[in-house]
Design a protein around this motif. Structure first.
Motif: not given
Length: 159
Positions: A20, A22-23, A47-48, A50, A52-54, A129
């Motif tokens: 997974q 995170r940002e 985020k699923e 890296e 993607e928008t999340g 990230r």
């Protein structure tokens, strides 16, 4: 013949992990990367994958202040409980106030991971990230974003 297949199966199952991302997005009103007069507000994005928008977490949820060796730090839970590997895969280039191991770092506390910031990094716009690797799928720990938000609210109260 069965023995090599069994060994291969054991090896493959031991290297399988679920990832997974995170940002953590921290910003000041002036978007200063040098550490200006205003404190940055942070919010986490789940985020699923890296790039993607999340899904954003409400601003400030899961972050708190502590003193460490006479220095103020802000800690933010990055929601990677029980992960076996956590790493920073990206930080904004050309940053003037946030330096790994000096003004920010990932720290493990029990089965959880947090990212702390200190010094001028507290008053600086910066994006991190973060990658998390789990032995089991993440959704076995949290079934919904509301459960994650409840976890973050409870996490701050424990400190």
């Amino acid at each position: 013949m069965i023995r090599p297949v069994l060994v291969l199966t054991i090896i493959c199952s031991s290297v399988l992990s679920y990832h997974q991302y995170r940002e953590l997005k921290c910003s000041t009103p002036t978007n200063s990367i040098r550490g200006g007069p205003d404190r940055a507000e942070c919010h986490l994005v789940l985020k699923e994958e890296e790039l993607e928008t999340g899904r954003p977490v409400p601003t400030g949820l899961g972050c708190w202040q502590e003193e460490h060796d006479g220095e103020e730090r802000e800690y933010c839970d990055i929601v990677c409980p029980k992960s076996h590997t956590v790493f920073i895969s990206f930080i904004d280039q050309g940053h003037r106030a946030c330096f790994n191991f000096i003004t920010y770092q990932i720290e493990k506390r029990n089965d959880e991971h947090v990212l702390w910031r200190s010094g001028k990094c507290l008053n600086s716009t910066v994006n991190y990230r973060i990658g998390c690797k789990f032995d089991d799928p993440f959704d076995t720990q949290f079934k919904s974003d509301n459960e994650i938000f409840a976890h973050l609210r409870a996490r701050v109260r424990k400190v």
